[in-house]
Enzyme design. Structure first.
Site, PDB file in Angstrom:
ATOM      1  NE  ARG A  16      -1.487   2.981   2.843  1.00 48.79           N
ATOM      2  CZ  ARG A  16      -1.406   4.135   3.202  1.00 48.79           C
ATOM      3  NH1 ARG A  16      -1.312   4.585   2.448  1.00 48.79           N
ATOM      4  NH2 ARG A  16      -0.981   4.115   4.465  1.00 48.79           N
ATOM      5  CG  ASP A  17       2.868   4.936   2.873  1.00 49.40           C
ATOM      6  OD1 ASP A  17       2.745   5.871   2.089  1.00 49.40           O
ATOM      7  OD2 ASP A  17       3.262   4.761   4.019  1.00 49.40           O
ATOM      8  CG  HIS A 210       6.941   8.097   6.038  1.00 50.72           C
ATOM      9  ND1 HIS A 210       7.088   7.492   4.733  1.00 50.72           N
ATOM     10  CD2 HIS A 210       5.319   7.373   6.327  1.00 50.72           C
ATOM     11  CE1 HIS A 210       5.408   7.266   4.150  1.00 50.72           C
ATOM     12  NE2 HIS A 210       4.915   7.202   5.613  1.00 50.72           N
ATOM     13  CB  CYS A 241       1.470  10.612   1.078  1.00 48.36           C
ATOM     14  SG  CYS A 241       0.185  11.415   1.182  1.00 48.36           S
ATOM     15  CG  ASN A 250       6.441   3.593   4.432  1.00 48.87           C
ATOM     16  OD1 ASN A 250       5.540   3.544   5.577  1.00 48.87           O
ATOM     17  ND2 ASN A 250       6.043   3.168   3.456  1.00 48.87           N
TER      18      ASN A 250
END
Length: 315
Positions: A16-17, A210, A241, A250
């Protein structure tokens, strides 16, 4: 220290991220391969995708297909990012049972990221929670920009705590505190985690960090010492993001694993993870960001965590 680390869950958020800023849509089959590799390795929980609009975040376009291909047992360990009750409905229809309901503490980032005010997202959370309960699922309250905002700057702690105390968030099973732009320092992380634990003792507390300013591992360890139950990371430090200027990857899963030494990790397992991560980064044309992975490729052969045999990293 060891006991504290042993009780902390490491959640991988690569799919996801981690993928958001790559611009690359991995095939469903490849995402399933990544999920099953990580689960088989012993990673307790994963974040596997998002219901964000595919035209805005293309790497998330096949999230529902991924969910549909996973078994019920696999899905008990997987989380899906959602921002509206309708997202929860769609993900639940596909088979998901764990939902990360996300919005930003600041209006400026919430407008950029989700297209509505923070208050509107708060208003919608009870409906999202109700849908979750009808399918026997779990829901996380995920607060982006919990420390700083790329548009508004530092975020006062009271703004986060007011949301945690708001009755509309009362149904959350977990609280996720996000250092979205990677600008927090350990003392700030420890303070907010401690207060979140005090306000919401019924919830697990998750720290999502992050490594933009090099504080990723330090902040994760500070969160654990302050009582965080879960910390997030991604393979090779992928991520960021797309709606937060200045955000980067991250905290690397490899770095978190090396620092915390979960029970499922030993040098051979670490070598497999490093090799798998390197293959994925090459596939995505992304640079390696994990310091532990770089260390594992050093010439310090007397250290058991150094990878001596290239064949040991094969999938």
């Amino acid at each position: 220290m060891t006991t504290t680390f042993d009780s902390t869950v490491l959640r991988d958020v690569t799919l996801r991220d981690g993928l958001q800023l790559t611009g690359r849509l991995l095939p469903t089959s490849r995402k399933l391969e990544i999920i099953r590799f990580l689960l088989d390795t012993g990673v307790p929980e994963l974040e596997i995708g998002s219901l964000a609009r595919a035209d805005l975040v293309p790497p998330m376009a096949n999230t529902l297909e991924v969910i549909e291909e996973l078994t019920a047992a696999e899905l008990t360990r997987c989380w899906v990012w959602v921002a509206t009750p309708r997202h929860v409905e769609k993900a639940a229809d596909a088979g998901a049972r764990n939902f990360q309901y996300c919005f930003s503490v600041t209006d400026a980032h919430n407008q950029a990221n989700i297209g509505r005010t923070t208050e509107a997202s708060l208003d919608a959370m009870p409906a999202a929670t109700a849908i979750t309960r009808t399918v026997g699922g779990r829901i996380q309250l995920c607060l982006a920009t919990a420390f700083t905002c790329p548009f508004d700057g530092p975020v006062p702690e009271w703004k986060v705590l007011d949301i945690l105390a708001d009755p509309r968030t009362g149904g959350a099973d977990d609280i996720v505190l996000c250092d979205t732009v990677g600008q927090a320092i350990p003392s700030q992380v420890a303070s907010l985690v401690e207060q979140a634990k005090w306000l919401r003792p019924d919830c697990r507390t998750v720290f999502h960090g992050h490594d933009t300013w090099g504080m990723g591992v330090a902040n994760a360890l500070a969160a654990i010492e302050a009582g965080a139950d879960v910390v997030d990371g991604s393979l090779g430090g992928l991520g960021g993001c797309p709606f937060a200027p200045g955000a980067s990857g991250n905290t690397a899963v490899e770095d978190l694993m090396f620092a915390t030494r979960p029970s499922y990790l030993d040098p051979p397992a670490f070598a497999r993870i490093v090799g798998f991560s390197e293959q994925l980064l090459a596939e995505l044309d992304e640079p390696p960001r994990s310091k532990a992975a770089q260390g594992a490729r050093s010439r310090a052969r007397a250290f058991e965590w150094v990878i001596a045999d290239p064949a040991s990293t094969s999938r």
